[in-house]
Design a protein around this motif. Sequence first.
Motif, short mmCIF file in Angstrom:
data_model
loop_
_atom_site.label_atom_id
_atom_site.label_comp_id
_atom_site.label_asym_id
_atom_site.label_seq_id
_atom_site.Cartn_x
_atom_site.Cartn_y
_atom_site.Cartn_z
N PRO A 50 5.05 8.74 19.20
CA PRO A 50 5.48 8.99 17.83
C PRO A 50 4.46 8.48 16.82
O PRO A 50 4.31 9.05 15.75
CB PRO A 50 6.79 8.22 17.73
N ARG A 51 3.75 7.42 17.18
CA ARG A 51 2.74 6.88 16.27
C ARG A 51 1.67 7.93 15.97
O ARG A 51 1.27 8.12 14.82
CB ARG A 51 2.11 5.65 16.91
N ILE B 239 3.16 10.52 13.61
CA ILE B 239 3.21 10.05 12.23
C ILE B 239 1.81 10.13 11.61
O ILE B 239 1.63 10.59 10.49
CB ILE B 239 3.76 8.61 12.16
N GLU C 124 15.23 -2.20 5.35
CA GLU C 124 14.67 -2.66 6.63
C GLU C 124 14.42 -1.48 7.56
O GLU C 124 13.40 -1.41 8.24
CB GLU C 124 15.61 -3.67 7.29
N MET D 41 11.34 0.50 6.37
CA MET D 41 10.00 -0.08 6.54
C MET D 41 9.66 -0.37 8.00
O MET D 41 8.49 -0.57 8.31
CB MET D 41 9.84 -1.33 5.69
N LEU D 42 10.65 -0.37 8.89
CA LEU D 42 10.38 -0.70 10.28
C LEU D 42 9.23 0.15 10.83
O LEU D 42 9.22 1.36 10.71
CB LEU D 42 11.64 -0.46 11.12
N GLY D 43 8.26 -0.51 11.43
CA GLY D 43 7.11 0.20 11.99
C GLY D 43 5.97 0.33 11.00
O GLY D 43 4.83 0.52 11.38
N ALA D 44 6.29 0.24 9.70
CA ALA D 44 5.25 0.29 8.68
C ALA D 44 5.62 -0.75 7.63
O ALA D 44 5.76 -0.44 6.45
CB ALA D 44 5.16 1.69 8.07
N GLU D 45 5.80 -1.99 8.09
CA GLU D 45 6.37 -3.03 7.25
C GLU D 45 5.46 -3.40 6.09
O GLU D 45 4.24 -3.41 6.22
CB GLU D 45 6.66 -4.29 8.08
N VAL E 236 4.19 -6.36 4.25
CA VAL E 236 4.13 -7.79 4.53
C VAL E 236 3.18 -8.51 3.59
O VAL E 236 2.33 -7.91 2.94
CB VAL E 236 3.66 -8.07 5.97
N GLY F 100 2.75 -12.53 8.56
CA GLY F 100 3.45 -11.27 8.35
C GLY F 100 4.85 -11.43 7.81
O GLY F 100 5.81 -10.89 8.36
N PHE F 101 5.00 -12.19 6.71
CA PHE F 101 6.32 -12.29 6.11
C PHE F 101 6.70 -10.97 5.46
O PHE F 101 5.87 -10.32 4.83
CB PHE F 101 6.34 -13.40 5.06
N LEU F 102 7.95 -10.57 5.63
CA LEU F 102 8.39 -9.30 5.08
C LEU F 102 8.46 -9.38 3.57
O LEU F 102 8.95 -10.36 3.01
CB LEU F 102 9.77 -8.94 5.63
N LYS G 80 13.08 7.79 5.11
CA LYS G 80 12.21 7.11 6.06
C LYS G 80 10.99 7.97 6.39
O LYS G 80 9.85 7.50 6.40
CB LYS G 80 13.02 6.83 7.34
N ARG H 71 6.55 7.85 4.86
CA ARG H 71 5.38 7.88 5.73
C ARG H 71 4.45 9.03 5.37
O ARG H 71 3.56 9.37 6.14
CB ARG H 71 5.83 7.95 7.19
#
Lengths: 480, 426
Positions: A47-48, A51, A72, A75-79, A81, A87-89, A130, A134
């Motif tokens: 899938p990467r 995308i 959340e 952004m999962l997978g493309a957070e 940070v 890597g704080f969200l 979502k 992207r």
Amino acid sequence: MEPGEIHALLGENGAGKSTLMNVLYGLLQPDEGEILVDDEPVQIRSPRDAINAGIGMVHQHFMLVPVFTVAENVMLGAEKVRGGIAGFLDHRRARREVEEVSTRYGLRVDPDAVVEDLPVGIQQRVEIVKALTREVDLLILDEPTAVLTPQETDELLAVMRSLKESGKSIVFITHKLGEVKAIADRITVIRRGRTVGTATPDASRDELAALMVGRSVSLTVTKLAKEPGPPMLQVEGLVVDDERGHQAVAGVDLEVRAGEVLGIAGVQGNGQTELVEAIMGLRPVLAGTVTLDGQRIEGWSAKKVLRAGVGYVPEDRSVDGLVKEFTVAENLVLDIYDRPPFGSRGVLKPDAIAASAKERIAQFDVRTSSHESAVSTLSGGNQQKVIVAREMSRPLKLFIAAQPTRGVDVGSIEFIHSRIVHERDVDTAVLLVSSELDEVIGLADRIAVMYRGRILAVVPPDTPREEIGLLMAGVVQEEG
Amino acid sequence: MTGVSTITADELVVAPVETGFWTRSRKVGLGLAAAGVLAAIAFGALATSQTARFTLSEDAQGAALAIDGTVGAILFGLIAAAAGAAMFTDRWFPWLLGVGIVAFVLSFLCWQISDAPAGQNFMPLVNIVRGTFLLAVPLIFGALAGVLCERSGVVNVAIEGQLLMGAFCGALVGTMAASAWVGLIAAALGGAFISLLLAIFTIRYLVDQVVMGIVLNLLALGLTGFLYERLMQTNQAKYNQPPHFGNWEIPLLKDIPVLGPALFRSNLFLYLALILVVVIHIALFRTRWGLRTRSVGEHPTAADTLGVRVLGLRYRNVLLAGVVAGIGGASYTLLLYSFTKNMIGGKGFIALAALIFGRWSPTGALLAALFFGFADQLGVYLGAINSIIPSQFLAMLPYLATILAVAGLVGRVRAPAADGKPYIKG
């Protein structure tokens, strides 16, 4: 595919539409052939890759983490940070991005809502948001309208049009002809893994249906008018919880009479499953009564309910309806294996089981190589026919069919519908639960609309679709 | 013509359900009230009129809460009963339960302390708090290993084996290198070795995770047992006299009353455990790694469709869990003792219970581990004051507490949705 085009992929269940799209999205690997993006062949291994190639997909079963918030999930997978390697969200930026995309395309969602609390229509919007964050150029929508009310479907079609105007291409996978005609620029029809034709939206419904199935089909159910008999099933004030302990059925009253089909319409997940399972004795009844032919049956075991003259087609056939590793013959006697002639004193009688299986395979037109084949080798439609054959082989007072044609080919749908109408004609009470509004309208003598655990109204089948649609969305019209 | 107005049905309507009088809160309340009354009668009758002292120091000296034994046992028993009775209002359930349990334990202690031999009628709080934390240390490490694994969807029943392997490797390598630090690193690698087996067999070859965990526990037990008999017992000095970490005092914090001497004049492992709880908690809920870990434990297919490498993340987390548990195991051999056969003795399973009791969160796991540590310490203390309760029963305390906690008090908890389910693509 052209930029700014809506391309409909039309085909029956099991025709290979979803498989094709899963290959395109990198979830499955092709055995042969190649994929071209902007005239360049690309390898999509995951899938990467998809995308990165600008392909986004909204899956039929949503790919959302239920306990996460909308932001959340998006952004999962493309957070977003900050703080370097730790890597704080960055929730603020994530929230802003959701808001930006949702206002730009008119997809209203609250970034802080927890996904499992949202209705399915909104969850689908989250899926689209979502994909859009992207920056995809091609959006694949896999059966997006299956879980929507007619109004929500209209909204979705509007969103698709606005996406198209902003230059995005859309692949729209469906088996619903009306939607295809309403929105598609180009139509490709797939049958048994092959492209069998392309069409333009001005092709007639019958033409498209014939192309899809490979022969001409009758899309309507023929049903004679009939005077219903005495009440057979009465449900009063029924309250049932779901697995998580939330109230799924919040005080339902309904009545099904002998010789009528009561259809329950409603978007999936509004308590239909729990209602049926409670009647069948598969789920505890917290309050209220269930009366079958004058006898109170709430709290009975499922076996006792079945023996009292109830036939049941569960909504998930592979989990609740069949033992997939068992043979067709064994599955056909799951309900009465311990009774003569199929068994006595704890010993099965294989000859009797085989003979009866052969008879019923012929009678119900089950396409199988032998009665000794494992039921898992059959197609969805034929598996469903095995269940219907089993459940209709007992003398019935009440027949409950939950989503009887989900994932079933058109030929089998016709057959199952005709058997349901036949049961009604021989004075069985029929309770039909379906999230396909067309099916309910076509078969039912009366339609009960369920919303958030309650029956909002019971209406005749000639009620306009729009009105039923509004009820399915929880809007009640009152005269006053 | 009549106008038609539309109204929207209320979003959520809940029908009233006659649940009957006996709600969960009331059932527990009845049990607690009965236990409280029983405590007041039985402990009150058994207690002597000696003064029971709860001192804020390590001995009988200094500030203390003192109460007549009989009076105390009856008083605290009645408080527990009152808390149970208050539960019939169906409110404040967790608070009342906490008060009730504490009061019941105090009632019991009043009896025990007043009944102790003359001169021992006191309970030094510093010692109790210190002992609770020290006994909880391996549980904290074990439960954190569970959190790391299970939040990413792999059930970790092998905590026991990871602890044991850590203890063994710490002792062996620490002795041979004559360095506690080298021993610590070896312990981490030993735990990671068990984790690696767990990861390969459950993630790659899809072996049932619980079965694999149990098998690994037996493997660790057999392997370390064999090497202990063949290697360590024949040559103690060469293989099994590990160097120990000493106690380090933390400036300023060590002067806090009660907590200072109990917690901040302690050893590396306690500090490390507390720091890890905070670090893992923040990492799990505030960072990219945490978000991905949780997504993989809840809905791996969704994570996969977004480009998260599900299997890679699971491998990494399981290995990390092994490192954490391995260090926890080293707290046995690099602090006080040398290695003995099966020296973890079921602590790994208590850690698993702490993980569930703590609802799969690092801070919850810490609190649960302290609860079990306290039960353990209580047994030690009662043994020391020659309690008339047989020592075997005292040794059962932490396990009884485990059963009560996990079965009765937790209620229904939600594990990560994909916990224990292998991920297969397509």
